[in-house]
Design an enzyme around this catalytic site. Structure first.
Site, PDB file in Angstrom:
ATOM      1  N   LYS A 261       0.878  -1.238  -0.093  1.00  0.00           N
ATOM      2  CA  LYS A 261      -0.122  -0.027  -0.114  1.00  0.00           C
ATOM      3  C   LYS A 261       0.982   1.149   0.136  1.00  0.00           C
ATOM      4  O   LYS A 261       1.647   1.558   1.026  1.00  0.00           O
ATOM      5  CB  LYS A 261      -0.749  -0.068   1.152  1.00  0.00           C
ATOM      6  CG  LYS A 261      -1.708   1.284   1.690  1.00  0.00           C
ATOM      7  CD  LYS A 261      -2.449   1.417   2.766  1.00  0.00           C
ATOM      8  CE  LYS A 261      -3.055   2.787   3.055  1.00  0.00           C
ATOM      9  NZ  LYS A 261      -3.778   2.632   4.381  1.00  0.00           N
TER      10      LYS A 261
ATOM     11  N   ASP B 161      -2.505  10.431   3.379  1.00  0.00           N
ATOM     12  CA  ASP B 161      -3.774  10.016   3.564  1.00  0.00           C
ATOM     13  C   ASP B 161      -4.525  10.995   4.458  1.00  0.00           C
ATOM     14  O   ASP B 161      -4.401  11.088   5.570  1.00  0.00           O
ATOM     15  CB  ASP B 161      -3.780   8.774   4.342  1.00  0.00           C
ATOM     16  CG  ASP B 161      -5.413   8.199   4.625  1.00  0.00           C
ATOM     17  OD1 ASP B 161      -6.416   8.734   3.952  1.00  0.00           O
ATOM     18  OD2 ASP B 161      -5.438   7.217   5.454  1.00  0.00           O
TER      19      ASP B 161
ATOM     20  N   LYS C 225      -9.823  13.195   7.801  1.00  0.00           N
ATOM     21  CA  LYS C 225      -9.341  12.782   9.029  1.00  0.00           C
ATOM     22  C   LYS C 225      -9.364  14.225   9.825  1.00  0.00           C
ATOM     23  O   LYS C 225      -9.207  15.300   9.601  1.00  0.00           O
ATOM     24  CB  LYS C 225      -8.017  12.145   8.936  1.00  0.00           C
ATOM     25  CG  LYS C 225      -7.824  11.127   8.510  1.00  0.00           C
ATOM     26  CD  LYS C 225      -6.466  10.463   8.600  1.00  0.00           C
ATOM     27  CE  LYS C 225      -6.285   9.177   7.875  1.00  0.00           C
ATOM     28  NZ  LYS C 225      -6.930   8.152   8.677  1.00  0.00           N
TER      29      LYS C 225
ATOM     30  N   ASP D  72       1.846   6.849   5.404  1.00  0.00           N
ATOM     31  CA  ASP D  72       0.757   5.786   4.988  1.00  0.00           C
ATOM     32  C   ASP D  72       1.097   4.915   3.667  1.00  0.00           C
ATOM     33  O   ASP D  72       0.492   4.175   3.252  1.00  0.00           O
ATOM     34  CB  ASP D  72      -0.438   6.580   4.741  1.00  0.00           C
ATOM     35  CG  ASP D  72      -1.490   5.740   4.800  1.00  0.00           C
ATOM     36  OD1 ASP D  72      -1.545   4.579   5.521  1.00  0.00           O
ATOM     37  OD2 ASP D  72      -2.749   5.880   4.331  1.00  0.00           O
TER      38      ASP D  72
ATOM     39  N   ASP E 268     -12.002   7.287   3.865  1.00  0.00           N
ATOM     40  CA  ASP E 268     -10.754   7.170   4.530  1.00  0.00           C
ATOM     41  C   ASP E 268     -10.431   5.642   4.807  1.00  0.00           C
ATOM     42  O   ASP E 268      -9.312   5.323   5.107  1.00  0.00           O
ATOM     43  CB  ASP E 268     -11.034   7.605   5.799  1.00  0.00           C
ATOM     44  CG  ASP E 268      -9.690   7.875   6.743  1.00  0.00           C
ATOM     45  OD1 ASP E 268      -8.573   7.721   6.125  1.00  0.00           O
ATOM     46  OD2 ASP E 268      -9.683   8.197   7.898  1.00  0.00           O
TER      47      ASP E 268
ATOM     48  N   GLU F   8      -9.302   3.707   2.333  1.00  0.00           N
ATOM     49  CA  GLU F   8      -8.927   3.744   1.147  1.00  0.00           C
ATOM     50  C   GLU F   8      -7.736   2.445   0.720  1.00  0.00           C
ATOM     51  O   GLU F   8      -7.660   2.329  -0.487  1.00  0.00           O
ATOM     52  CB  GLU F   8      -8.213   5.171   0.757  1.00  0.00           C
ATOM     53  CG  GLU F   8      -6.808   5.480   0.941  1.00  0.00           C
ATOM     54  CD  GLU F   8      -6.679   5.253   2.884  1.00  0.00           C
ATOM     55  OE1 GLU F   8      -7.373   5.480   3.439  1.00  0.00           O
ATOM     56  OE2 GLU F   8      -5.439   5.234   2.934  1.00  0.00           O
TER      57      GLU F   8
ATOM     58  N   ARG G 186      -7.652  -0.509   1.231  1.00  0.00           N
ATOM     59  CA  ARG G 186      -7.924  -1.607   0.922  1.00  0.00           C
ATOM     60  C   ARG G 186      -8.468  -1.604  -0.521  1.00  0.00           C
ATOM     61  O   ARG G 186      -8.438  -2.607  -1.268  1.00  0.00           O
ATOM     62  CB  ARG G 186      -9.203  -2.461   1.793  1.00  0.00           C
ATOM     63  CG  ARG G 186     -10.322  -1.359   1.827  1.00  0.00           C
ATOM     64  CD  ARG G 186     -11.565  -1.548   3.042  1.00  0.00           C
ATOM     65  NE  ARG G 186     -10.582  -1.121   4.222  1.00  0.00           N
ATOM     66  CZ  ARG G 186     -11.150  -1.144   5.564  1.00  0.00           C
ATOM     67  NH1 ARG G 186     -12.434  -1.981   5.481  1.00  0.00           N
ATOM     68  NH2 ARG G 186     -10.726  -0.683   6.605  1.00  0.00           N
TER      69      ARG G 186
HETATM   70  N1  BES Z   1      -3.920   4.824   6.839  1.00  0.00           N
HETATM   71  C1  BES Z   1      -4.890   4.732   7.722  1.00  0.00           C
HETATM   72  C2  BES Z   1      -4.702   3.704   9.073  1.00  0.00           C
HETATM   73  C3  BES Z   1      -3.731   3.950   9.897  1.00  0.00           C
HETATM   74  C4  BES Z   1      -4.494   4.846  11.084  1.00  0.00           C
HETATM   75  C5  BES Z   1      -2.603   3.871   9.963  1.00  0.00           C
HETATM   76  C6  BES Z   1      -3.653   5.283  11.919  1.00  0.00           C
HETATM   77  C7  BES Z   1      -1.791   4.177  10.925  1.00  0.00           C
HETATM   78  C8  BES Z   1      -1.939   5.214  11.774  1.00  0.00           C
HETATM   79  C9  BES Z   1      -6.125   4.138   7.130  1.00  0.00           C
HETATM   80  O1  BES Z   1      -6.283   4.355   5.693  1.00  0.00           O
HETATM   81  C10 BES Z   1      -7.535   4.551   7.745  1.00  0.00           C
HETATM   82  O2  BES Z   1      -7.666   5.481   7.609  1.00  0.00           O
HETATM   83  N2  BES Z   1      -8.034   3.519   8.279  1.00  0.00           N
HETATM   84  C11 BES Z   1      -9.122   3.841   8.769  1.00  0.00           C
HETATM   85  C12 BES Z   1     -10.277   2.792   8.332  1.00  0.00           C
HETATM   86  C13 BES Z   1     -11.871   3.302   8.955  1.00  0.00           C
HETATM   87  C14 BES Z   1     -12.283   4.190   8.243  1.00  0.00           C
HETATM   88  C15 BES Z   1     -12.649   1.840   8.473  1.00  0.00           C
HETATM   89  C16 BES Z   1      -9.160   3.505  10.500  1.00  0.00           C
HETATM   90  O3  BES Z   1      -8.486   2.706  10.529  1.00  0.00           O
HETATM   91  O4  BES Z   1      -9.772   4.223  11.106  1.00  0.00           O
HETATM   92 ZN    ZN Z   2      -4.433   5.133   4.754  1.00  0.00          ZN
HETATM   93 MN    MN Z   3      -7.390   5.988   5.365  1.00  0.00          MN
END
Ligand code: BES
Ligand code: ZN
Ligand code: MN
Length: 488
Positions: free
Chosen positions: A254, A259, A266, A277, A336, A338, A340
């Site tokens: 990824k 992000d 966010k 990210d 967010d 994204e 996946r």
């Molecule tokens: N890049 C983030 C995950 C992440 C969060 C990595 C904190 C490192 C530190 C990912 O793209 C994301 O935003 N995931 C969301 C998913 C949710 C919206 C289902 C998350 O983990 O909150």
């Molecule tokens: Zn992300």
């Molecule tokens: Mn995200």
């Protein structure tokens, strides 16, 4: 850092480091140094809390009777055999303790039974990395003083073994560089340009832009990058170190270079962290550098999806439905989630084109994995017990630890959806598992493992083998996996 090897002898200048067993008197060169100082080292032990326990250290500055600047004692604990990881961390501790001390050189006396000087040196190398290219005003006094480390050992094989492993550390350093770069410098096209530099090592690199991805039907990946001014890229790397007909193994990363969350924006606080990210892609690229650098006897393909997730007038909206390369449709309920979406097309493309033996993807995929495992282990999800077991063991040896989490079709309920074939969020319960279940739908049943490295790519504090910042997690893990099972 300059790293060299010498015979076992006390240095006449600079610093000297000894390893000391817990509650045991000084032995070998340390005992000699102690008598040269008239027992000052023993006295220092007595009047401090230094017992030689693991993790302890004691510095004795300018001891009378020796010509060195300082003596560093490092605790070995009460073991008499040391794992690979123990040795790396002991070597690294010398750097952590002396880097800012004022000493420029140190001789590390490795005359203790069970310590491997090549691994001590490797620990020195890993811990010496600094990402300081943007500190233009750092004064000499704030820069590390330590410039060279000599490993004093009677092991004549140590230097050679250390040199053979140089490319692995170089891979780790490339990964750390990539995750540390800010997103105005490292964006999909500049990232792809960095990857192209691997062709100097014999890696074949191909870059696909948005037009080519659109032709392939990668609506899932393209939807993520659509709000950004930067063009999305898919980069394919190939290292052919084995026979022509050898089925390749595959790594997928990824690479979200920033992000913001997109329209599902966010919160502002801490958002700067999302420059890393792209850590999954950064690890895969560092791994390819390590493998090519040491001419690994394996056929390896790597695919990284590079996109920037931005909100804009052209950004994808919550509720949009995208069609992935696999033909499966996805309702994007949260922009967010994204990572996946990027991996869905990268995984499908990889198995479709290369028919690999297995695929391992790496991604900073979920915040939930940090809730589950903190920063100690990466989450491991796999439909292959063999692959999972091998990854777990490689983690124990290298210290890049992974912990297996479950996959189960019952979690699919959470991502099934009435509007499309699936939705891209599964709700709060088991957030990392539903993300993994989502990815599994794009593997076409090729044996697969997913590493959720959101908690391990970056560290807010110094670690045994790395300074605060990018860790390079996963490069040594996967290099070891390949070396132990997929070469020759
Ligand atoms: N890049 C983030 C995950 C992440 C969060 C990595 C904190 C490192 C530190 C990912 O793209 C994301 O935003 N995931 C969301 C998913 C949710 C919206 C289902 C998350 O983990 O909150
Ligand atoms: Zn992300
Ligand atoms: Mn995200």
């Amino acid at each position: 850092m300059q790293i060299s090897f010498t015979g076992i002898e006390l240095p006449s200048a600079g610093a000297v480091a000894f390893f000391v067993a817990k509650d045991k008197p000084f032995a070998g060169q340390a005992a000699e140094a102690d008598s040269a100082t008239g027992g000052a080292l023993s006295k220092a032990r007595e009047v401090s809390r230094f017992t030689g326990a693991k993790g302890q250290s004691l510095e004795i500055v300018a001891p009378h009777g020796l010509s060195v600047d300082r003596v560093l004692l490092l605790g070995l604990g009460d073991k008499d055999s040391f794992s690979e990881c123990d040795c790396l961390e002991l070597g690294a501790a010398v750097v952590a303790q002396l880097q800012m001390s004022g000493s420029e050189n140190v001789a590390v006396i490795a005359d203790n039974a069970g310590l491997d000087a090549a691994l001590l040196a490797e620990g020195v190398r890993l811990r010496s990395y600094r990402f300081d290219k943007y500190r233009t005003k750092e004064t000499e006094a704030k820069k590390p003083s330590l410039k060279s480390v000599a490993l004093a050992t009677s092991d004549a094989t140590a230097a050679g073994r250390f040199i053979e492993r140089a490319s692995v550390a170089e891979g780790v350093f490339l990964t750390r560089d990539l995750v540390s770069e800010p997103a105005n410098i490292l964006y999909p096209e500049s990232f792809a340009a960095e990857i192209k530099k691997l062709s100097a090592l014999g890696v074949e690199v191909e870059v696909l832009g948005e037009a080519e991805m659109a032709k392939l039907g990668m609506g899932s990946l393209l939807g993520v990058g659509q709000g950004s001014e930067k063009e999305s890229q898919l980069v394919v790397m190939r290292w052919n170190g084995a026979g022509q007909d050898d089925q390749p193994i595959a790594f997928i990363g990824k690479g979200v270079t920033f992000d913001t969350g997109g329209i599902s924006l966010k919160p502002g606080e801490g958002m700067e962290q999302m420059k890393w990210d792209m850590g999954g892609a950064g690890t895969v690229v560092g791994l390819m550098k390590a493998l090519a650098g040491r001419k690994a006897k394996a056929n390896v393909v790597a695919v990284v999806g590079l996109v920037e997730n931005m909100p804009s007038g052209n950004a994808q909206r919550p509720g949009d439905v995208v069609t992935s390369m696999s033909g499966q449709t996805i309702e994007v309920l949260n922009t967010d989630a994204e990572g996946r979406l990027v991996l869905a097309d990268a995984l499908w493309y990889c198995q479709d084109r290369f028919k690999p033996k297995f695929m391992i993807d790496l991604a900073t995929l979920t915040g939930a994995i940090i809730i589950s495992l903190g920063h100690e282990h990466a989450g491991l999800f796999s439909d292959s017990d063999e692959l999972a077991e091998r990854l777990f063991k490689a983690g124990q040896v290298t210290g890049d630890k992974v912990w297996r989490m479950p996959l189960h079709e019952n979690y699919d309920k959470q991502i099934n959806c009435a509007t499309a074939d699936m939705k891209n969020i599964g709700g709060r319960p088991a957030g990392s598992i539903t993300a993994a279940q989502f990815l599994k739908r794009f593997t076409n049943d090729v044996p697969w493992a997913h590493l959720d490295i959101a908690g391990t790519v970056w560290s807010d504090k110094d670690l045994p083998l790395s300074e605060k910042g990018g860790t390079g997690f996963g490069v040594r893990l996967l290099d070891r996996l390949v070396a132990d099972h997929y070469e020759g």
